[in-house]
Design an enzyme around this catalytic site. Structure first.
Site, short mmCIF file in Angstrom:
data_model
loop_
_atom_site.label_atom_id
_atom_site.label_comp_id
_atom_site.label_asym_id
_atom_site.label_seq_id
_atom_site.Cartn_x
_atom_site.Cartn_y
_atom_site.Cartn_z
N TYR B 288 0.85 -1.20 0.00
CA TYR B 288 0.00 0.00 0.00
C TYR B 288 0.88 1.25 0.00
O TYR B 288 1.56 1.56 0.99
CB TYR B 288 -0.90 -0.02 1.23
CG TYR B 288 -2.09 0.93 1.15
CD1 TYR B 288 -3.37 0.44 0.90
CD2 TYR B 288 -1.95 2.29 1.35
CE1 TYR B 288 -4.47 1.29 0.85
CE2 TYR B 288 -3.04 3.15 1.30
CZ TYR B 288 -4.29 2.64 1.05
OH TYR B 288 -5.37 3.49 1.00
N TYR B 339 -5.23 5.16 -7.71
CA TYR B 339 -5.54 5.05 -6.28
C TYR B 339 -7.01 4.70 -6.13
O TYR B 339 -7.88 5.53 -6.41
CB TYR B 339 -5.23 6.37 -5.56
CG TYR B 339 -5.65 6.34 -4.11
CD1 TYR B 339 -4.78 5.88 -3.13
CD2 TYR B 339 -6.92 6.73 -3.72
CE1 TYR B 339 -5.17 5.81 -1.81
CE2 TYR B 339 -7.32 6.67 -2.40
CZ TYR B 339 -6.44 6.21 -1.45
OH TYR B 339 -6.83 6.14 -0.14
#
Lengths: 148, 385
Positions: B288, B339
């Site tokens: 992440y 994203y």
């Protein structure tokens, strides 16, 4: 020293902050009005916690002693905010959010700002002292920190 | 739970620039990704009987009504925020292994026309807890994680060169990817001449802010064998975290070792135990990447290098597709590709294990996916083909 090149840490936009309290946090903000920096200390095991919460995480006690601190500490970490990401932020840049380790409080930290300091001089570990800022609408008094 | 379930379907909308998905609604994006994932699996939408979400989730009632799903048997959301992205797949697997549902959709979506995530903290309501950070002008996660990055630099000598190595490697992976938002090669000079946003984070240390949705379908391994794609098996998927991490960026009282970390250490240990593998077995990791500094701290927490050595690890080139021992974020990550609150990482791990990735890691067998370092719970996922 060439004062024209010094960049002094400003204060963040006051409009970002609106105070809300509950029974466990109100004493902290009431003390700030008196320009006293306080921290919640467990009345049973005498360990500090920040922010104040309904239970001691070490012994689960709900008894609190509000201890008045000396108002000094050291810079644990900091960031220099250089770019506006909300409308109206520009005049307040640069400002310096910082985590301050409070003296006399068993190592607990508070999230605050460094002010009245040349940004180039800021270091982790730097000694600081509390300064008090009243919100423009007088709704709250905020603890910020300047070089000791 | 190990090897009892598999990801069998993958669906996504395009990755739109922030706000550019309008006039589509966010529920529409969720529905489009879900229908695409169902079709990819070779299933019918009527086969779906569960939803597993994170970060607030979506309205299963509305989805059932609008998509024509006849019966919902499982509908649950992990608490917290982006920390749960990888763990939502574990939640789906738990539903299936416990017999509560058979075909579970995990879906994540963003639509940032009205509220950009970069300033999300300032949009939180005034609460007694928030009062202890909001006066300081910490407006978004980028400000808060900069405080952790600065502490990591102080403790371990990590530098902006290290952060740049993450940004450059991940951009290198995006250059080949037609789905990526940013495909222009990024140089060290570009990185160091970029504006500082929240020192020590400059423009290229921040992830993108896209609109879009990604969905995956999870079902039993038994049922997966009859479906269109080679099953991508769930070896381990879980969430949680240590009290030492807790509310992390909203608390800032983590003990020193946890403060300069990603908060994933406890989850990482349990994840490897559940999967029966060790860090050296992982072929590719989808980490992440909301901020470059947090990629470094996750590589430490997941045991790819010792604590404090993440900077040297990324500078060695280990994370690059070309010549690296652990290619990460092979689609270009959230820094350069898109994203969608971590779900892009699940997508890319599935592509790698199907052998269909744009930047295919040769012979990839085991993939790690991490959820966002954020408030507890954080989460992780280990997949195998």
């Amino acid at each position: 020293m060439d004062m024209t090149s010094a960049r002094i840490a400003r204060r963040p936009p006051p409009g970002l902050f609106k105070l809300a309290t509950n029974a466990w946090t109100a004493p902290f903000w009431a003390a700030a009005r008196r320009r006293e920096l306080v921290a919640a200390c467990c009345a049973d095991c005498e360990r500090f916690r920040m922010p104040p919460t309904p239970f001691c995480p070490h012994c689960q006690s709900q008894s609190v002693d509000w201890r008045v601190l000396v108002g000094t500490g050291s810079v644990y970490s900091y960031t220099v905010v250089e770019r506006a990401i909300l409308p109206g932020m520009e005049p307040h840049l640069p400002y310096v959010p910082a985590v301050i380790e409070l003296d006399g409080a068993g190592g607990v930290r508070m999230i605050s700002n460094l002010v009245e300091v040349d940004i180039e001089r800021i270091r982790v570990g730097m000694p600081v002292r509390v300064v008090w800022d009243e919100q423009p609408d007088a709704s709250a008094v905020i603890a910020r920190f300047a070089p000791a | 739970m190990r090897e009892r379930t598999a990801i069998v379907g993958l669906g996504a909308t395009p990755y739109y620039r922030r706000g550019a998905s309008a006039p589509r609604t966010v529920d529409e994006l969720v529905g489009q990704a879900t229908l695409a994932a169902v079709a990819d699996a070779g299933l019918r939408v009527g086969d779906v009987d569960g939803f597993a979400y994170f970060a607030g989730g979506f309205d299963s009632a509305l989805l059932a009504e609008t998509l024509g799903i006849p019966e919902i048997r499982f509908s649950a959301t992990l608490t917290g925020t982006g920390g749960g992205s990888a763990g939502a797949v574990g939640l789906a697997a738990a539903a299936i292994v416990s017999g509560q549902a058979e075909v579970v959709v995990c879906v994540g979506a963003n639509q940032q026309g009205a509220q950009r995530f970069g300033a999300i903290t300032a949009a939180y309501p005034a609460t007694p807890e928030n009062a202890f950070f909001s006066a300081s002008g910490l407006v978004g996660p980028g400000h808060m994680f900069a405080l952790l990055a600065r502490r990591h630099m102080h403790l371990y000598g990590t530098t902006r060169e290290d952060f740049s190595a993450v940004a450059l490697a991940i951009r290198e992976h995006a250059v080949n990817n037609p789905n990526a938002t940013l495909r222009k090669p990024l140089t060290r000079e570009d990185y160091f001449s970029a504006p500082m946003l929240a020192d020590p984070h400059c423009l290229y240390d921040f992830c993108l802010e896209n609109d879009g949705a990604v969905a995956v379908i999870v079902t039993s391994l038994e049922r997966a064998r009859d479906l269109r794609h080679r099953p991508v098996r769930v070896l381990a998927g879980l969430h949680g975290g240590s009290r030492d991490w807790g509310r992390s960026i909203y608390w800032m009282n983590m003990p020193d070792a946890s403060f300069a970390s990603s908060g994933h250490a406890a989850v990482a240990r349990r994840l490897y135990t559940m999967a029966g593998v060790s860090p050296g077995d992982i072929d590719t990791a989808q980490i992440y990447d909301h901020f470059t500094s947090q990629v470094i701290m996750q590589l430490e927490d997941y045991g790819f290098c010792a604590r404090g050595e993440g900077g040297a690890f990324v500078r060695s080139g280990a994370i690059r597709l070309h010549g690296g021992s652990l290619p990460i974020n092979t689609d270009g990550g959230q820094l350069s590709c898109g994203y969608v609150w971590g779900m892009t990482h699940v997508r890319e791990a599935v592509e790698q294990l199907r052998g269909t990735a744009v930047n295919q890691v040769a012979g990839a067998r085991l993939a790690l996916v991490t959820g966002g370092p954020s408030v507890l719970p954080v989460s992780g996922l280990i997949l195998s083909n």
